[in-house]
Design a protein around this motif. Structure first.
Motif, short mmCIF file in Angstrom:
data_model
loop_
_atom_site.label_atom_id
_atom_site.label_comp_id
_atom_site.label_asym_id
_atom_site.label_seq_id
_atom_site.Cartn_x
_atom_site.Cartn_y
_atom_site.Cartn_z
N UNK A 54 0.86 -1.19 0.00
CA UNK A 54 0.00 0.00 0.00
C UNK A 54 0.90 1.24 0.00
N UNK A 55 0.93 1.95 -1.11
CA UNK A 55 1.81 3.11 -1.23
C UNK A 55 1.37 4.26 -0.34
N UNK A 56 0.06 4.40 -0.11
CA UNK A 56 -0.43 5.49 0.74
C UNK A 56 0.04 5.31 2.19
N UNK A 57 -0.07 4.09 2.69
CA UNK A 57 0.34 3.81 4.07
C UNK A 57 1.81 3.45 4.18
N UNK A 58 2.45 3.20 3.03
CA UNK A 58 3.82 2.70 3.04
C UNK A 58 3.92 1.47 3.93
N UNK A 59 3.01 0.51 3.68
CA UNK A 59 2.93 -0.70 4.49
C UNK A 59 2.63 -1.90 3.61
N UNK A 60 3.02 -3.06 4.08
CA UNK A 60 2.76 -4.32 3.39
C UNK A 60 1.47 -4.92 3.96
N UNK A 61 0.49 -5.17 3.10
CA UNK A 61 -0.80 -5.71 3.51
C UNK A 61 -0.85 -7.18 3.10
N UNK A 62 -0.98 -8.07 4.07
CA UNK A 62 -1.00 -9.52 3.81
C UNK A 62 -2.39 -10.04 4.17
N UNK A 63 -3.09 -10.58 3.17
CA UNK A 63 -4.43 -11.12 3.43
C UNK A 63 -4.29 -12.61 3.76
N UNK B 193 0.97 -5.52 8.01
CA UNK B 193 -0.35 -5.74 8.60
C UNK B 193 -0.95 -7.02 8.02
N UNK B 194 -1.51 -7.86 8.89
CA UNK B 194 -2.25 -9.03 8.46
C UNK B 194 -3.73 -8.68 8.47
N UNK B 195 -4.44 -9.03 7.39
CA UNK B 195 -5.86 -8.70 7.25
C UNK B 195 -6.64 -9.99 7.08
N UNK B 196 -7.75 -10.12 7.82
CA UNK B 196 -8.59 -11.32 7.71
C UNK B 196 -10.01 -10.98 8.11
N UNK B 197 -10.96 -11.86 7.76
CA UNK B 197 -12.35 -11.68 8.18
C UNK B 197 -12.46 -11.89 9.69
N UNK B 198 -13.28 -11.07 10.34
CA UNK B 198 -13.50 -11.19 11.79
C UNK B 198 -14.78 -11.98 12.05
N UNK B 199 -14.81 -13.23 11.58
CA UNK B 199 -16.00 -14.06 11.75
C UNK B 199 -16.23 -14.38 13.22
N UNK B 200 -17.50 -14.63 13.55
CA UNK B 200 -17.85 -14.93 14.95
C UNK B 200 -18.41 -16.35 15.06
#
Length: 431
Positions: free
Chosen positions: A24-33, A74-81
């Motif tokens: 992500x160039x805006x955040x200057x961060x690596x987004x890992x799904x 940052x690790x990104x995932x669904x927040x299932x319940x």
């Protein structure tokens, strides 16, 4: 090595499927799904039990991972319940982070390791987080360490003391293990109820296995130990006993100093200007000045006196026999702790008799305390135990308290102390 395996190793995650990696160039961060593997899905975040799915939650959630070089991850995932029979509807467990945390396991572990070995500014700048976040991370890491290990296993000989950690009479009760030389328990407060919490946590069966308890002369500690560990040998701390004698000696010195000052006021004052060579001196004024500067000569051990302090002590021998007698009483009590048990028993009885006949009120009062704690003093000599370990631990806790300034609760401070001085200390991820 396949790309998925490489990314798993770089991120320090297990039982995790990596679906996509983007910058992500805006955040200057690596987004890992990511998403949990099938074997790690559908578990309650609080207890880890398998549960039926409830819904997909409120969308996706992010977890902060360890930086890759200078780039945030940052690790990104669904927040299932899921619907747990014990905890109700709750967010599902994920294999890369603790329940309710916003950071991965590897991130938490590295923060905890750094907090136990470096300064506050180092941790916050290197990890790019707020200091209060460090407190929350430490509490989580310590809770996991406590759940995985039994810190009371093999506990036999303990030391108990209290330490001030904050203004406004805020205290911690501290318990150390003499055998492993580690901190095993701490809690806010300084009372019987606080100390009973430790023994209740220890359990009645383990309380019977405690063989020795060292502490200062606080009555509330002695009463709780007698109630919870009736078979334990109670040991008085030699440092505190000698400190009582030192305080009594200092009281006698102040009395002599005040008496000399009172007599000095009655002496005729000198006229202005330089006095003639044959002018009479002011002996009481000089005596008061020398007594005021004799404090360290009286309180220090004889083998560590400087030449100047030795001269002051020699002057006291001639100028104030009563003060010198108090000094000998202090040194006599200190010497008893270096004797064999049988010799110490006779010497202690002789010291009590000497103090009783000394006609020095401070030492007449002190001998009553010595008689009260006689058995514990002899137990300290017999078993070679003292509170030196716990005093050292208290000194380290004071340093940790300065480092931990800004934590919003005592629990985070205690967690940091346990991780730094306890038996189960954090390790760097991958080490």
């Amino acid at each position: 090595m396949r790309n998925v395996s490489l990314w798993s190793a770089l991120l320090g995650v297990e039982k995790t499927v990596i679906e996509d990696v983007e910058f992500d160039e805006d955040e200057q961060a690596l987004i890992v799904r990511v998403r949990p593997r099938k074997s790690a899905r559908g578990r309650c975040g609080a207890c880890g039990r398998r549960c039926p799915a409830y819904d997909r939650g409120e969308g996706q959630r992010r977890w902060r991972g360890l930086d890759l070089g200078t780039i945030r991850v940052y690790l990104v995932a669904d927040a299932s319940r899921v619907s747990c029979a014990v905890h109700g509807v709750t967010v599902r467990q994920v294999p890369w982070a603790r329940h309710g945390a916003g950071h991965t396991y590897a991130f938490d572990d590295q923060v905890a390791w750094l907090a136990t070995r470096s300064s506050k500014s180092t941790v916050t700048q290197l990890m790019r987080i707020a200091w209060r976040t460090v407190g929350a991370v430490i509490a989580r890491v310590w809770a996991d360490a406590e759940a995985l290990h039994d810190r009371f296993d093999g506990l036999r000989r303990i030391g108990i003391d209290e330490i001030s950690y904050k203004r406004g009479h805020k205290y911690l009760m501290v318990v150390v293990d003499h055998d492993t030389k580690t901190l095993v328990w701490a809690a806010p407060g300084r009372s019987k109820d606080t100390l009973r919490e430790f023994f209740d946590l220890l359990g009645a069966e383990r309380c019977t296995l405690i063989t020795h308890v060292s502490a200062d002369g606080a009555d509330f500690i002695g009463s709780v130990v007698a109630e919870k560990c009736p078979n334990a040998v109670r040991v008085a701390d030699p440092f505190h006993i000698v400190m009582w004698a030192t305080e009594a000696l200092n009281e006698v010195r102040r009395e002599s100093w005040n008496e000399a000052r009172k007599l000095a006021r009655a002496e005729p004052s000198r006229p202005r200007g330089r006095p003639p060579a044959d002018a009479p001196g002011r002996p009481q004024s000089e005596r008061a000045t020398r007594l005021k500067g004799a404090r360290f000569a009286l309180l220090k051990n004889p083998d560590t006196l400087t030449e100047h302090q030795s001269e002051k002590l020699a002057w006291i021998v001639k100028a104030d026999p009563r003060l010198y007698r108090a000094y000998l009483l202090k040194e006599g009590l200190r010497a008893i702790f270096k004797m064999p048990l049988e010799a110490a028993r006779d010497a202690l009885d002789g010291w009590v008799s000497w103090a009783r006949r000394s006609r020095i009120p401070a030492f007449v009062k002190l001998q009553r305390s010595i008689v009260k704690h006689r058995d514990r003093i002899l137990a300290a000599i017999e078993h070679g135990l003292s509170n030196a370990l716990i005093e050292s631990t208290n000194t380290k806790i004071r340093l940790i308290t300065r480092i931990a300034f800004g934590f919003k609760s005592a629990d985070a401070l205690i967690a940091l102390a346990m991780l730094t001085l306890g038996p189960h200390r954090p390790a760097l991820p991958g080490r």
